[in-house]
Scaffold this active site. Structure first.
Site, PDB file in Angstrom:
ATOM      1  N   LYS A   1      -4.124  -7.176   3.321  1.00  0.00           N
ATOM      2  CA  LYS A   1      -4.271  -6.054   2.365  1.00  0.00           C
ATOM      3  C   LYS A   1      -5.745  -5.800   2.026  1.00  0.00           C
ATOM      4  CE  LYS A   1      -3.407  -2.739  -0.429  1.00  0.00           C
ATOM      5  NZ  LYS A   1      -3.157  -2.679  -1.835  1.00  0.00           N
TER       6      LYS A   1
ATOM      7  N   ASN B   1      -7.845  -2.364   2.501  1.00  0.00           N
ATOM      8  CA  ASN B   1      -8.626  -1.681   1.469  1.00  0.00           C
ATOM      9  C   ASN B   1     -10.076  -1.466   1.892  1.00  0.00           C
ATOM     10  OD1 ASN B   1      -6.228  -1.905   0.110  1.00  0.00           O
ATOM     11  ND2 ASN B   1      -7.169  -2.433  -1.840  1.00  0.00           N
TER      12      ASN B   1
ATOM     13  N   SER C   1       0.838  -1.205   0.000  1.00  0.00           N
ATOM     14  CA  SER C   1       0.000   0.000   0.000  1.00  0.00           C
ATOM     15  C   SER C   1       0.868   1.249   0.000  1.00  0.00           C
ATOM     16  CB  SER C   1      -0.910   0.032   1.228  1.00  0.00           C
ATOM     17  OG  SER C   1      -1.610   1.257   1.264  1.00  0.00           O
TER      18      SER C   1
HETATM   19  N1  LIG Z   1      -1.662   1.756  -8.485  1.00  0.00           N
HETATM   20  C1  LIG Z   1      -1.717   1.599  -7.166  1.00  0.00           C
HETATM   21  O1  LIG Z   1      -1.868   2.547  -6.385  1.00  0.00           O
HETATM   22  C2  LIG Z   1      -1.561   0.210  -6.574  1.00  0.00           C
HETATM   23  C3  LIG Z   1      -1.320   0.073  -5.196  1.00  0.00           C
HETATM   24  C4  LIG Z   1      -1.141  -1.193  -4.666  1.00  0.00           C
HETATM   25  C5  LIG Z   1      -1.205  -2.308  -5.485  1.00  0.00           C
HETATM   26  N2  LIG Z   1      -1.454  -2.144  -6.809  1.00  0.00           N
HETATM   27  C6  LIG Z   1      -1.498  -3.368  -7.637  1.00  0.00           C
HETATM   28  O2  LIG Z   1      -0.245  -3.524  -8.285  1.00  0.00           O
HETATM   29  C7  LIG Z   1      -0.439  -4.148  -9.571  1.00  0.00           C
HETATM   30  C8  LIG Z   1       0.129  -3.242 -10.650  1.00  0.00           C
HETATM   31  O3  LIG Z   1      -0.550  -2.014 -10.569  1.00  0.00           O
HETATM   32  P1  LIG Z   1      -0.185  -0.744 -11.484  1.00  0.00           P
HETATM   33  O4  LIG Z   1      -0.965   0.400 -10.914  1.00  0.00           O
HETATM   34  O5  LIG Z   1       1.286  -0.636 -11.626  1.00  0.00           O
HETATM   35  O6  LIG Z   1      -0.872  -1.206 -12.851  1.00  0.00           O
HETATM   36  P2  LIG Z   1      -0.677  -0.619 -14.336  1.00  0.00           P
HETATM   37  O7  LIG Z   1       0.045   0.673 -14.324  1.00  0.00           O
HETATM   38  O8  LIG Z   1      -2.019  -0.699 -14.961  1.00  0.00           O
HETATM   39  O9  LIG Z   1       0.278  -1.716 -15.015  1.00  0.00           O
HETATM   40  C9  LIG Z   1      -0.185  -3.018 -15.230  1.00  0.00           C
HETATM   41  C10 LIG Z   1       0.990  -3.901 -15.555  1.00  0.00           C
HETATM   42  O10 LIG Z   1       0.498  -5.235 -15.698  1.00  0.00           O
HETATM   43  C11 LIG Z   1       1.024  -5.775 -16.911  1.00  0.00           C
HETATM   44  N3  LIG Z   1       0.126  -6.803 -17.424  1.00  0.00           N
HETATM   45  C12 LIG Z   1      -1.208  -6.733 -17.600  1.00  0.00           C
HETATM   46  N4  LIG Z   1      -1.684  -7.892 -18.082  1.00  0.00           N
HETATM   47  C13 LIG Z   1      -0.612  -8.716 -18.242  1.00  0.00           C
HETATM   48  C14 LIG Z   1      -0.455 -10.044 -18.703  1.00  0.00           C
HETATM   49  N5  LIG Z   1      -1.504 -10.778 -19.098  1.00  0.00           N
HETATM   50  N6  LIG Z   1       0.788 -10.565 -18.719  1.00  0.00           N
HETATM   51  C15 LIG Z   1       1.847  -9.844 -18.328  1.00  0.00           C
HETATM   52  N7  LIG Z   1       1.767  -8.573 -17.866  1.00  0.00           N
HETATM   53  C16 LIG Z   1       0.546  -8.022 -17.824  1.00  0.00           C
HETATM   54  C17 LIG Z   1       1.106  -4.594 -17.831  1.00  0.00           C
HETATM   55  O11 LIG Z   1       1.958  -4.882 -18.926  1.00  0.00           O
HETATM   56  P3  LIG Z   1       1.786  -4.147 -20.358  1.00  0.00           P
HETATM   57  O12 LIG Z   1       2.575  -2.883 -20.263  1.00  0.00           O
HETATM   58  O13 LIG Z   1       2.341  -5.111 -21.326  1.00  0.00           O
HETATM   59  O14 LIG Z   1       0.317  -3.899 -20.556  1.00  0.00           O
HETATM   60  C18 LIG Z   1       1.691  -3.547 -16.873  1.00  0.00           C
HETATM   61  O15 LIG Z   1       3.072  -3.698 -16.705  1.00  0.00           O
HETATM   62  C19 LIG Z   1      -1.945  -4.381  -9.708  1.00  0.00           C
HETATM   63  O16 LIG Z   1      -2.278  -5.655  -9.266  1.00  0.00           O
HETATM   64  C20 LIG Z   1      -2.531  -3.357  -8.747  1.00  0.00           C
HETATM   65  O17 LIG Z   1      -3.809  -3.714  -8.273  1.00  0.00           O
HETATM   66  C21 LIG Z   1      -1.608  -0.916  -7.383  1.00  0.00           C
END
Ligand SMILES: NC(=O)c1ccc[n+]([C@@H]2O[C@H](COP(=O)([O-])OP(=O)(O)OC[C@H]3O[C@@H](n4cnc5c(N)ncnc54)[C@H](OP(=O)(O)O)[C@@H]3O)[C@@H](O)[C@H]2O)c1
Length: 469
Positions: A183, A187, A129
């Site tokens: 987690k 949330n 987080s």
């Molecule tokens: N954003 C936040 O504040 C936050 C906080 C805590 C946890 N999270 C979690 O952390 C994770 C990443 O979040 P993010 O915000 O960094 O997401 P993001 O910016 O939307 O990036 C998503 C990533 O996942 C990859 N991806 C999607 N589908 C895939 C597949 N089938 N095979 C391989 N790679 C794939 C994408 O690759 P491509 O570039 O090839 O599409 C990209 O690198 C998620 O599970 C999210 O829920 C996010």
């Protein structure tokens, strides 16, 4: 390049920030992303000149890592994680570690822990987080899975975690999906607190006529005292931000439909499965859903009428502040109650979750710090202790809390989180609930039996009806 210390798979918002964070702690970081172009952009942009090495082939990425390998996944939760784990499976050696840092469901992490473990890969399900800023500067990390993997991985990722009073906000919570369970509780609390803040904003805005900028200032003031919290500070900053194009507060130009990615719903589902009441978290999840039911919302347009004069609230706004404080506190208590149930499965100490929530994460707040102090040495159910120790405070807040719900309702302003927190508290302090009538009616129509106060055992009554044969 000699071997990299750690690999980051997934260069979205979080993966990029965490890779930079790890490198800033002196680690050599290998990075890989499904879409190679993103890797190239990162290496030539933010990662330029740093010990971050990009790979466009998965095998090269895996082979670049020192053993035992540690691969940190930051990808979309769900099927993508299973697909990536399948791709990696033939490339890993016994003892290598995969850390899934996405918002995965804890049951998926339970399953992956077992599946990978059977193949000799050590799996960690990591709840993170703090958003992008947290990932970059120091997130809060809730980890479950293989304990030996945690010990090995903590040496490398531990320094990247947030720090509160010399203590790292990273911890191990047990096997399988324990970290992701903690987690989702985090949330759920986040949803409830955000909804409570939104209700205070709604009342001040629509019933009392404050401008967004004025409410921003009020929140800013409150956030210096007992309500100090990241989310209230964030709301204050958002409310005070003026859109450069229109010169209007940007918040007023945003469509009033709240989105959700599912972790709030998962916390409610977990609570239902485990038999724990989390009404304020549930109300917050449902209110997001209701906000999107635009058709339903347009049926009876009914403008609110003013209930509080701005002049009165200018002199004393404790009515709203106390209601928010009580609701925030009970949102955490309900989350703690869910943690109590999770602790029975996974065997963690509930206070450990509060310890790692004190910095880096979205729900960091003075309330978390105080609850941690109350619970760190306490015995018994943490939620019961948290309530007992806050009884005097809740009684003190009660008149204003009640007054806020009543005044908001009479002004036509919905307060589902605040009102449900109040009902939760009133239920807890009721010596007797009307569940006796529910049991009686269940027995009346379905012969479900009931227990009595004056005798042992289960009973059935015909309730004076003549049964026709
Ligand atoms: N954003 C936040 O504040 C936050 C906080 C805590 C946890 N999270 C979690 O952390 C994770 C990443 O979040 P993010 O915000 O960094 O997401 P993001 O910016 O939307 O990036 C998503 C990533 O996942 C990859 N991806 C999607 N589908 C895939 C597949 N089938 N095979 C391989 N790679 C794939 C994408 O690759 P491509 O570039 O090839 O599409 C990209 O690198 C998620 O599970 C999210 O829920 C996010």
């Amino acid at each position: 390049m000699s071997s990299a210390d750690i690999g980051v798979y997934g260069l979205g918002v979080m993966g990029e920030a965490f890779a930079l964070n790890l490198e800033s702690r002196g680690l050599k970081v290998a990075v890989y992303n499904r879409t190679a172009e993103k890797t190239r952009q990162f290496i030539e942009g933010k990662a330029r000149g740093r010990m971050i090495y990009g790979f466009t082939d998965l095998k090269g990425f895996v082979q670049s890592l020192s053993k035992p390998r540690i691969i940190v996944l930051f990808i979309k939760a769900g099927k993508p994680v299973d697909d990536v784990l399948a791709d990696l499976s033939g490339m890993l050696d016994k003892g290598d570690i995969v850390m899934d840092c996405g918002n995965s469901h804890y049951r998926d992490s339970d399953r992956r822990f077992a599946e990978l473990g059977s193949r000799g890969t050590r799996f960690l399900g990591v709840g993170i987080s703090g958003g992008e800023e947290g990932a970059l500067k120091g997130p809060s990390m809730m980890i479950g899975g293989d304990f030996s993997a945690y010990i090995d991985a903590e040496r490398k990722v531990g320094p990247a975690a947030a720090i509160f009073e010399n203590s790292r906000c990273i911890s191990y919570f047990g096997d399988g999906g324990a970290g992701h369970f903690v987690k989702i509780v985090h949330n759920g609390i986040e949803y409830a607190v955000m909804q409570a803040i939104a209700e205070a904003y709604d009342y001040l805005s629509r019933a009392a006529g404050y401008s967004s900028l004025e409410i921003g200032s009020i929140f800013e003031e409150w956030a210096k005292g007992e309500l100090r919290s990241f989310l209230l500070q964030a709301a204050a900053q958002v409310l005070k931000y003026v859109d450069p194009d229109t010169q209007r507060p940007l918040v007023e130009l945003i469509v009033d439909e709240a989105e959700q990615k599912g972790t709030g719903r998962w916390s409610v589902e977990a609570a239902l499965e485990l038999g724990v009441a989390v009404p304020t978290i549930t109300a917050a999840v449902e209110q997001r859903t209701l906000s999107t039911q635009r058709g339903l919302r347009q049926i009876t347009p009914c403008p609110p009428h003013a209930s509080a004069t701005k002049r009165e609230l200018d002199e004393d706004n404790t009515l709203v502040r106390d209601a928010l404080r009580a609701t925030m506190l009970l949102s955490y208590v309900q989350g703690i109650s869910l943690l109590d149930a999770g602790a029975r499965t996974y065997g963690f100490r509930v206070s450990e979750a509060l310890r790692v929530w004190r910095a880096g994460c979205i729900i960091r707040s003075r309330i978390v710090e105080e609850l941690y102090s109350l619970l760190s040495y306490a015995q018994g159910e943490a939620a019961t202790v948290a309530l007992e120790k806050n009884l005097a405070l809740l009684e003190e807040l009660m008149p204003n809390w009640f007054g806020f719900v009543a005044q908001a309702s009479s002004a036509g302003i919905p307060t589902p989180a605040t009102a449900s927190a109040l009902s939760y508290y009133l239920s807890i302090r009721s010596r007797r609930l009307p569940a006796n009538l529910i049991q009686a009616v269940r027995d009346y129509f379905g012969s479900h039996m009931f227990r009595r106060l004056d005798r042992e055992g289960y009973f059935h009554s015909d309730w004076g009806r003549k049964v026709e044969r």
